[in-house]
Design a protein around this motif. Sequence first.
Motif, PDB file in Angstrom:
ATOM      1  N   ARG A 126       6.164  19.627 -10.355  1.00  0.00           N
ATOM      2  CA  ARG A 126       5.290  19.187 -11.204  1.00  0.00           C
ATOM      3  C   ARG A 126       5.449  17.345 -11.059  1.00  0.00           C
ATOM      4  O   ARG A 126       4.435  16.722 -10.968  1.00  0.00           O
ATOM      5  N   GLU A 127       6.808  16.902 -10.676  1.00  0.00           N
ATOM      6  CA  GLU A 127       6.952  15.430 -10.242  1.00  0.00           C
ATOM      7  C   GLU A 127       6.350  15.296  -9.012  1.00  0.00           C
ATOM      8  O   GLU A 127       5.857  13.972  -8.634  1.00  0.00           O
ATOM      9  N   ALA A 128       6.447  16.301  -8.180  1.00  0.00           N
ATOM     10  CA  ALA A 128       5.859  15.858  -6.640  1.00  0.00           C
ATOM     11  C   ALA A 128       4.410  15.864  -6.699  1.00  0.00           C
ATOM     12  O   ALA A 128       3.731  14.973  -5.905  1.00  0.00           O
ATOM     13  N   ILE A 129       3.883  16.590  -7.497  1.00  0.00           N
ATOM     14  CA  ILE A 129       2.320  16.548  -7.766  1.00  0.00           C
ATOM     15  C   ILE A 129       1.750  15.205  -8.177  1.00  0.00           C
ATOM     16  O   ILE A 129       0.736  14.503  -8.079  1.00  0.00           O
ATOM     17  N   ARG A 130       2.791  14.860  -9.219  1.00  0.00           N
ATOM     18  CA  ARG A 130       2.317  13.235 -10.087  1.00  0.00           C
ATOM     19  C   ARG A 130       2.459  12.334  -8.920  1.00  0.00           C
ATOM     20  O   ARG A 130       1.620  11.396  -9.028  1.00  0.00           O
ATOM     21  N   ALA A 131       3.662  12.463  -8.157  1.00  0.00           N
ATOM     22  CA  ALA A 131       3.975  11.334  -7.452  1.00  0.00           C
ATOM     23  C   ALA A 131       2.620  11.222  -6.288  1.00  0.00           C
ATOM     24  O   ALA A 131       2.350  10.180  -5.741  1.00  0.00           O
ATOM     25  N   ARG A 132       2.182  12.546  -5.762  1.00  0.00           N
ATOM     26  CA  ARG A 132       1.297  12.320  -4.787  1.00  0.00           C
ATOM     27  C   ARG A 132      -0.218  11.930  -5.480  1.00  0.00           C
ATOM     28  O   ARG A 132      -0.959  11.419  -4.280  1.00  0.00           O
ATOM     29  N   GLY A 133      -0.217  12.110  -6.878  1.00  0.00           N
ATOM     30  CA  GLY A 133      -1.488  11.552  -7.161  1.00  0.00           C
ATOM     31  C   GLY A 133      -2.963  12.527  -6.912  1.00  0.00           C
ATOM     32  O   GLY A 133      -3.812  11.762  -6.926  1.00  0.00           O
ATOM     33  N   LEU A 134      -2.728  13.491  -6.643  1.00  0.00           N
ATOM     34  CA  LEU A 134      -4.139  14.330  -6.366  1.00  0.00           C
ATOM     35  C   LEU A 134      -3.971  15.614  -7.674  1.00  0.00           C
ATOM     36  O   LEU A 134      -2.930  16.027  -8.083  1.00  0.00           O
ATOM     37  N   GLN A 155       4.020  20.147   2.808  1.00  0.00           N
ATOM     38  CA  GLN A 155       3.375  19.093   3.872  1.00  0.00           C
ATOM     39  C   GLN A 155       2.482  18.506   3.049  1.00  0.00           C
ATOM     40  O   GLN A 155       2.417  17.183   3.138  1.00  0.00           O
ATOM     41  N   VAL A 156       1.366  18.825   2.326  1.00  0.00           N
ATOM     42  CA  VAL A 156       0.430  18.252   1.424  1.00  0.00           C
ATOM     43  C   VAL A 156       1.111  17.060   0.802  1.00  0.00           C
ATOM     44  O   VAL A 156       0.579  16.458   0.421  1.00  0.00           O
ATOM     45  N   LEU A 157       2.040  17.616   0.156  1.00  0.00           N
ATOM     46  CA  LEU A 157       2.819  16.779  -1.067  1.00  0.00           C
ATOM     47  C   LEU A 157       3.688  15.589  -0.459  1.00  0.00           C
ATOM     48  O   LEU A 157       4.138  14.933  -1.084  1.00  0.00           O
ATOM     49  N   ALA A 158       4.040  15.952   0.876  1.00  0.00           N
ATOM     50  CA  ALA A 158       4.853  14.753   1.728  1.00  0.00           C
ATOM     51  C   ALA A 158       6.149  14.706   1.011  1.00  0.00           C
ATOM     52  O   ALA A 158       6.843  13.870   0.958  1.00  0.00           O
ATOM     53  N   MET A 217       0.804  -1.271  -0.025  1.00  0.00           N
ATOM     54  CA  MET A 217       0.159  -0.118   0.148  1.00  0.00           C
ATOM     55  C   MET A 217       0.907   1.087  -0.099  1.00  0.00           C
ATOM     56  O   MET A 217       1.787   1.195   0.723  1.00  0.00           O
ATOM     57  N   LYS A 218       0.527   2.187  -0.809  1.00  0.00           N
ATOM     58  CA  LYS A 218       1.326   3.506  -0.920  1.00  0.00           C
ATOM     59  C   LYS A 218       1.105   4.336   0.254  1.00  0.00           C
ATOM     60  O   LYS A 218      -0.362   4.291   0.845  1.00  0.00           O
ATOM     61  N   SER A 219       2.112   4.996   0.802  1.00  0.00           N
ATOM     62  CA  SER A 219       1.981   5.839   2.098  1.00  0.00           C
ATOM     63  C   SER A 219       1.439   7.160   1.834  1.00  0.00           C
ATOM     64  O   SER A 219       1.210   8.169   2.467  1.00  0.00           O
ATOM     65  N   GLY A 220       1.614   7.663   0.258  1.00  0.00           N
ATOM     66  CA  GLY A 220       1.290   8.826  -0.167  1.00  0.00           C
ATOM     67  C   GLY A 220       2.599   9.670  -0.262  1.00  0.00           C
ATOM     68  O   GLY A 220       2.438  10.892  -0.825  1.00  0.00           O
ATOM     69  N   ARG A 221       3.494   9.244   0.381  1.00  0.00           N
ATOM     70  CA  ARG A 221       4.785   9.769   0.297  1.00  0.00           C
ATOM     71  C   ARG A 221       5.491   9.853  -1.220  1.00  0.00           C
ATOM     72  O   ARG A 221       5.322   8.690  -1.845  1.00  0.00           O
TER      73      ARG A 221
END
Length: 314
Positions: A26-34, A79-82, A1-5
């Motif tokens: 852009r990469e941080a947003i993509r990785a966070r999936g939001l 913080q939101v993007l972890a 399971m992904k931690s969202g980080r």
Amino acid sequence: MKSGRAESRPEFERLLRDGPFADALREAIRARGLSLERLRDHLRARGVSITAATLSYWQSGRSRPERRDSVLALRHLEQVLAVPPGSLTALLGPPRARGRWPARADDPPEIGRFWPDRTRIDAAVSEVDTRWDERLTRISQHDVVFVGPGQEELAFRSRQVLRAEADGPDRWVMIVHIDEHDRPLPRVTSLRGCRPGRSVHRPEDGLLVMELLFERPLAKGETVITEHALENSAPFPHATNYERKFRLPAREYVLEVRFSPDVLPARCRRYSEQDGQPAEWTEVLPSADSVHGVALNFGPGRFGFEWDWPVLNC
């Protein structure tokens, strides 16, 4: 399971360390999936008001956080993007040894922001193509003003280095204020890297607006060096001051005023005013037959010289 980080990939870690800011975000947003809308909602829940459009501009490189409230919002976004605290914020700020430069502010001032009557400027520039102005980063600008022995403004020369922040920029728009509305227009000469395009002359407002067309459209990241001159003709304007207005910041600006060695000013002052800050004035003594000033990471604002001539005994 992904931690969202954000995933610990070498390329992503490199972007967080070295930038550029837009790519790292852009990469941080993509990785966070939001989605951008969901990120906006997360920030709103923290009491931070940032639109999805602003987030889109940040990740595309069209603009970046510069104002205090925008930088504060970015810290919450980390913080939101972890991502590690301060990792994205560190990619902003003054140029560092690795060469990054904050291209432009979130909300650039209107083109007429630093003119006495901005509505007249807006009307004049509406007749030329200014769409690329915000996509050109001012790397270096060097102005030289030539003053003759009769205290007259003979000519003005400008050299600048610009960088395209998107594909397509093909021109620079020049705005010149002419104090004496009834005198002849200065002759515009292309010296390097550009040629005159459309022009607008409004003698009732003392304005000359002209497009300087590059040799070809620029690709994103490409730089161009342009040089042009304005040469006055008799009757020459009386020279008492010169300033450049900066709608967007310049990494380096150099202003020289070259006087005739036969007639030097009795007093000379350099001034600079950044948007929202009081003007700073400095007394300057001519060195030989000229004065110059250097501004780094300057703007939005205005920078210039004014001088007084010696009183002649009759």
